[in-house]
Scaffold this active site. Structure first.
Site, PDB file in Angstrom:
ATOM      1  N   ASP A 189       1.008  -0.966   0.055  1.00 37.71           N
ATOM      2  CA  ASP A 189       0.030   0.077  -0.692  1.00 37.71           C
ATOM      3  C   ASP A 189       0.754   1.185  -0.415  1.00 37.71           C
ATOM      4  OD1 ASP A 189       0.845  -0.604   2.834  1.00 37.71           O
ATOM      5  OD2 ASP A 189      -1.118  -0.892   3.741  1.00 37.71           O
ATOM      6  N   ASN A 220      -7.163  -2.601  14.834  1.00 38.53           N
ATOM      7  CA  ASN A 220      -8.896  -2.922  14.254  1.00 38.53           C
ATOM      8  C   ASN A 220      -8.908  -4.332  13.083  1.00 38.53           C
ATOM      9  OD1 ASN A 220      -7.727  -1.447  11.765  1.00 38.53           O
ATOM     10  ND2 ASN A 220      -9.755   0.561  11.289  1.00 38.53           N
ATOM     11  N   HIS A 228      -7.365  -4.694  10.401  1.00 39.73           N
ATOM     12  CA  HIS A 228      -6.831  -4.050   8.933  1.00 39.73           C
ATOM     13  C   HIS A 228      -5.797  -4.725   8.359  1.00 39.73           C
ATOM     14  CE1 HIS A 228      -4.635  -0.443   9.705  1.00 39.73           C
ATOM     15  NE2 HIS A 228      -3.741  -0.760   9.166  1.00 39.73           N
ATOM     16  N   GLU A 284      -9.128  -1.443   5.300  1.00 36.92           N
ATOM     17  CA  GLU A 284     -10.216  -0.959   6.729  1.00 36.92           C
ATOM     18  C   GLU A 284     -11.258  -1.996   6.645  1.00 36.92           C
ATOM     19  OE1 GLU A 284      -8.848   0.675   8.806  1.00 36.92           O
ATOM     20  OE2 GLU A 284      -8.092   2.671   8.078  1.00 36.92           O
TER      21      GLU A 284
HETATM   22  C1  GLP Z   1      -0.809   0.872   8.177  1.00 35.27           C
HETATM   23  C2  GLP Z   1      -0.210  -0.452   7.699  1.00 35.27           C
HETATM   24  C3  GLP Z   1       0.050  -1.986   7.661  1.00 35.27           C
HETATM   25  C4  GLP Z   1       0.442  -1.973   8.892  1.00 35.27           C
HETATM   26  C5  GLP Z   1      -0.011  -1.892  10.307  1.00 35.27           C
HETATM   27  C6  GLP Z   1      -0.309  -2.082  11.641  1.00 35.27           C
HETATM   28  O1  GLP Z   1      -1.563   0.497   8.460  1.00 35.27           O
HETATM   29  N1  GLP Z   1      -0.984  -0.485   6.165  1.00 35.27           N
HETATM   30  O2  GLP Z   1       0.370  -2.189   6.504  1.00 35.27           O
HETATM   31  O3  GLP Z   1       0.313  -3.679   8.929  1.00 35.27           O
HETATM   32  O4  GLP Z   1      -0.162  -0.284   9.656  1.00 35.27           O
HETATM   33  O5  GLP Z   1       1.542  -0.973  11.792  1.00 35.27           O
HETATM   34  P1  GLP Z   1       2.168  -1.843  13.201  1.00 35.27           P
HETATM   35  O6  GLP Z   1       3.205  -2.917  12.559  1.00 35.27           O
HETATM   36  O7  GLP Z   1       3.069  -0.459  12.799  1.00 35.27           O
HETATM   37  O8  GLP Z   1       1.406  -1.559  14.056  1.00 35.27           O
END
Ligand code: GLP
Length: 268
Positions: A73, A142, A144, A149
């Site tokens: 993404d 959440n 995702h 989302e």
């Molecule tokens: C973002 C990314 C996800 C990632 C998530 C969790 O929203 N788009 O791909 O898995 O955050 O991030 P973290 O590992 O910093 O908790």
């Protein structure tokens, strides 16, 4: 990694061990197929995975020079070299410390004039590369994955998605302090795109992820918890630490199943 067995849950004692386990999985896949098409995720959880792969490159001769990487993404508005772009994150954490060429790191262009056309182009680029062999995933609090989302279609392809308030708050600290405006949307590969990958490795650590982990693994498959779609993936492994396993009702079962699996594979 075993094939066609659905969701596999691996519980490691610590966050460090969970990240090393994922890095070993990626390294094994690259050794088996040096031209691996690797789906890469960003986020803090992934940083030790890439650090560990960089260590395997420096100390154990792991070669990434023929690997092709596809980001999950990108924020809408982020240009490739913006310090807060996910493209930059992968260049910095995976390409620069290894021999993975920068030109082999693909990402949606968040600065494209027409982000809808860019999303469609990116889905086609993945298809043209032969599809993703191994997809790395993190997990949002959440539920995702990527930026799919809650409410995402379970069959979705790469598209533009509005970010939820919860996600913006969680990611706020990763954006530069001088940015007054938060990105409102992202281009993300879809849940259908993720289901079409040949294998998935999801990493989640810490108590803050335990509710999302339990909903993903043991809850119903629902667009309310986008990661739950992995229950339909033929070869998905969820690697977590003890803190992230805190909400699982059948934790003992996953631990004994994993011990048995390793014994059958002759690894313990
Ligand atoms: C973002 C990314 C996800 C990632 C998530 C969790 O929203 N788009 O791909 O898995 O955050 O991030 P973290 O590992 O910093 O908790």
């Amino acid at each position: 990694m075993r094939e066609e067995n659905g969701l596999r849950v691996v519980i490691e004692a610590t966050a460090e061990e969970a990240a090393s386990c994922v890095a070993r999985g990626v390294a094994d896949a690259i050794r088996a197929n040096p031209r691996l098409v690797l789906g890469v995720a960003t986020g803090r959880t992934m940083e030790p995975v890439y650090a560990s792969l960089a260590g395997l490159y420096r100390e154990a001769g792991l070669a990434l020079r023929e690997v092709r990487a596809f980001n999950l993404d990108e924020y809408v508005g982020a240009a490739r070299d913006d310090p807060w772009s996910f493209h930059r994150f992968i260049l910095e954490h995976l390409a620069e410390p290894t021999d993975l060429p920068a030109s082999a790191v693909h990402a949606p262009d968040g600065a494209a004039q027409d982000v809808f056309a860019e999303a469609a182009r990116y889905e086609q680029a993945i298809v043209a590369a032969g599809g993703i062999d191994l997809q790395l995933l993190g997990l949002g609090r959440n539920g995702h994955v990527g930026f799919n989302e809650p409410g995402s279609s379970l069959g979705s392809s790469t598209r533009v998605k509005a970010l939820s308030r919860a996600t913006l708050e969680a990611n706020r600290e990763d954006l530069p302090a001088d940015r007054t405006e938060l990105p409102e949307a992202a281009i993300t590969v879809g849940l259908g795109t993720i289901l079409r990958t040949r294998a998935c490795l999801l990493l989640a650590v810490g108590a803050a992820k335990s509710a999302a982990v339990a909903a993903m693994v043991e809850g119903p498959v629902t667009s309310r918890v986008p990661a739950s779609v992995l229950q339909h993936h033929p070869n998905a492994t969820v690697v977590i630490d003890r803190a992230a396993a805190g909400g699982l009702a059948d934790r003992d079962y996953y631990e004994s199943a994993e011990r048995l699996q390793r014994r059958l594979e002759g690894r313990g």
